[in-house]
Scaffold this motif. Structure first.
Motif, PDB file in Angstrom:
ATOM      1  N   LYS A 186       4.042  10.431  -6.886  1.00 16.86           N
ATOM      2  CA  LYS A 186       5.031  10.808  -7.901  1.00 16.86           C
ATOM      3  C   LYS A 186       4.344  11.164  -9.214  1.00 16.86           C
ATOM      4  CE  LYS A 186       9.105   8.284  -6.336  1.00 16.86           C
ATOM      5  NZ  LYS A 186      10.079   7.221  -6.679  1.00 16.86           N
ATOM      6  N   LYS A 187       3.276  10.401  -9.573  1.00 14.74           N
ATOM      7  CA  LYS A 187       2.548  10.687 -10.802  1.00 14.74           C
ATOM      8  C   LYS A 187       1.862  12.038 -10.729  1.00 14.74           C
ATOM      9  CE  LYS A 187       1.700   5.936 -12.238  1.00 14.74           C
ATOM     10  NZ  LYS A 187       0.682   4.889 -12.449  1.00 14.74           N
ATOM     11  N   THR A 188       1.267  12.351  -9.568  1.00 15.55           N
ATOM     12  CA  THR A 188       0.563  13.636  -9.444  1.00 15.55           C
ATOM     13  C   THR A 188       1.555  14.792  -9.466  1.00 15.55           C
ATOM     14  OG1 THR A 188       0.607  13.419  -7.019  1.00 15.55           O
ATOM     15  CG2 THR A 188      -1.382  12.672  -8.172  1.00 15.55           C
ATOM     16  N   VAL A 189       2.744  14.611  -8.920  1.00 15.59           N
ATOM     17  CA  VAL A 189       3.761  15.672  -8.949  1.00 15.59           C
ATOM     18  C   VAL A 189       4.253  15.868 -10.377  1.00 15.59           C
ATOM     19  CG1 VAL A 189       6.116  16.254  -8.205  1.00 15.59           C
ATOM     20  CG2 VAL A 189       4.477  15.383  -6.549  1.00 15.59           C
ATOM     21  N   GLN A 190       4.412  14.801 -11.145  1.00 15.02           N
ATOM     22  CA  GLN A 190       4.881  14.914 -12.526  1.00 15.02           C
ATOM     23  C   GLN A 190       3.805  15.547 -13.414  1.00 15.02           C
ATOM     24  OE1 GLN A 190       5.969  10.959 -13.705  1.00 15.02           O
ATOM     25  NE2 GLN A 190       7.931  11.004 -12.614  1.00 15.02           N
ATOM     26  N   HIS A 191       2.527  15.304 -13.177  1.00 15.70           N
ATOM     27  CA  HIS A 191       1.451  15.891 -13.971  1.00 15.70           C
ATOM     28  C   HIS A 191       1.280  17.368 -13.670  1.00 15.70           C
ATOM     29  CE1 HIS A 191       0.102  12.258 -15.952  1.00 15.70           C
ATOM     30  NE2 HIS A 191       0.035  11.623 -14.791  1.00 15.70           N
ATOM     31  N   ARG A 235       0.825  -1.219   0.000  1.00 10.33           N
ATOM     32  CA  ARG A 235       0.000   0.000   0.000  1.00 10.33           C
ATOM     33  C   ARG A 235       0.853   1.260   0.000  1.00 10.33           C
ATOM     34  NH1 ARG A 235      -3.199  -1.084   4.861  1.00 10.33           N
ATOM     35  NH2 ARG A 235      -3.637  -3.247   4.454  1.00 10.33           N
ATOM     36  N   LEU A 236       1.919   1.250   0.790  1.00  7.51           N
ATOM     37  CA  LEU A 236       2.804   2.421   0.826  1.00  7.51           C
ATOM     38  C   LEU A 236       3.499   2.627  -0.519  1.00  7.51           C
ATOM     39  CD1 LEU A 236       4.437   2.086   4.356  1.00  7.51           C
ATOM     40  CD2 LEU A 236       2.833   3.837   3.594  1.00  7.51           C
ATOM     41  N   GLU A 237       3.889   1.558  -1.189  1.00  9.30           N
ATOM     42  CA  GLU A 237       4.505   1.691  -2.509  1.00  9.30           C
ATOM     43  C   GLU A 237       3.514   2.269  -3.509  1.00  9.30           C
ATOM     44  OE1 GLU A 237       5.829  -2.265  -3.352  1.00  9.30           O
ATOM     45  OE2 GLU A 237       7.764  -1.964  -2.354  1.00  9.30           O
ATOM     46  N   ASN A 238       2.265   1.822  -3.467  1.00  4.65           N
ATOM     47  CA  ASN A 238       1.247   2.366  -4.371  1.00  4.65           C
ATOM     48  C   ASN A 238       1.007   3.842  -4.112  1.00  4.65           C
ATOM     49  OD1 ASN A 238       0.900  -0.042  -5.683  1.00  4.65           O
ATOM     50  ND2 ASN A 238      -0.811  -0.696  -4.390  1.00  4.65           N
ATOM     51  N   GLU A 239       0.937   4.226  -2.846  1.00  2.00           N
ATOM     52  CA  GLU A 239       0.741   5.644  -2.515  1.00  2.00           C
ATOM     53  C   GLU A 239       1.920   6.479  -2.989  1.00  2.00           C
ATOM     54  OE1 GLU A 239      -0.031   6.194   1.622  1.00  2.00           O
ATOM     55  OE2 GLU A 239      -1.794   4.903   1.608  1.00  2.00           O
ATOM     56  N   LEU A 240       3.132   5.944  -2.858  1.00  2.00           N
ATOM     57  CA  LEU A 240       4.322   6.674  -3.297  1.00  2.00           C
ATOM     58  C   LEU A 240       4.327   6.833  -4.812  1.00  2.00           C
ATOM     59  CD1 LEU A 240       6.998   7.924  -2.367  1.00  2.00           C
ATOM     60  CD2 LEU A 240       8.045   5.687  -2.695  1.00  2.00           C
TER      61      LEU A 240
END
Length: 92
Positions: free
Chosen positions: A85-90, A76-81
């Protein structure tokens, strides 16, 4: 001074004699197990290997449960991370 050394040696020999007597085949402390509870009767029986097996299986199942639980939390923590990262890149 030599007297104390000889006395200490005699005491250790007496301790060895009491150990051999306590492991005699006619152990008197085994009387009265008929009135004891079922757990005490099972522990006092000759089938102690089943008790050891049961305790070891409980320990293994608890460890397995703990490992699976930690693995799910790490997933779960890996998925949240990855999502963060995807939201920061978008956003950039």
């Amino acid at each position: 001074m030599n007297f104390f050394l000889v006395q200490a040696q005699e005491d250790s020999v007496a301790a060895v004699d009491t150990l051999t007597k306590s492991y005699a085949p006619d152990w008197q402390a085994s009387e009265g197990f008929e009135q004891a509870g079922p757990l005490i009767q099972a522990a006092a029986s000759n089938d102690l290997i089943f008790i050891v097996l049961g305790v070891s299986l409980i320990i293994w199942f608890v460890l397995l449960f703990f490992i699976i639980r930690v693995d799910k939390k790490v997933g779960r923590l890996e998925n949240e991370l990855q999502q963060s990262k995807k939201t920061v890149q978008h956003e950039t």
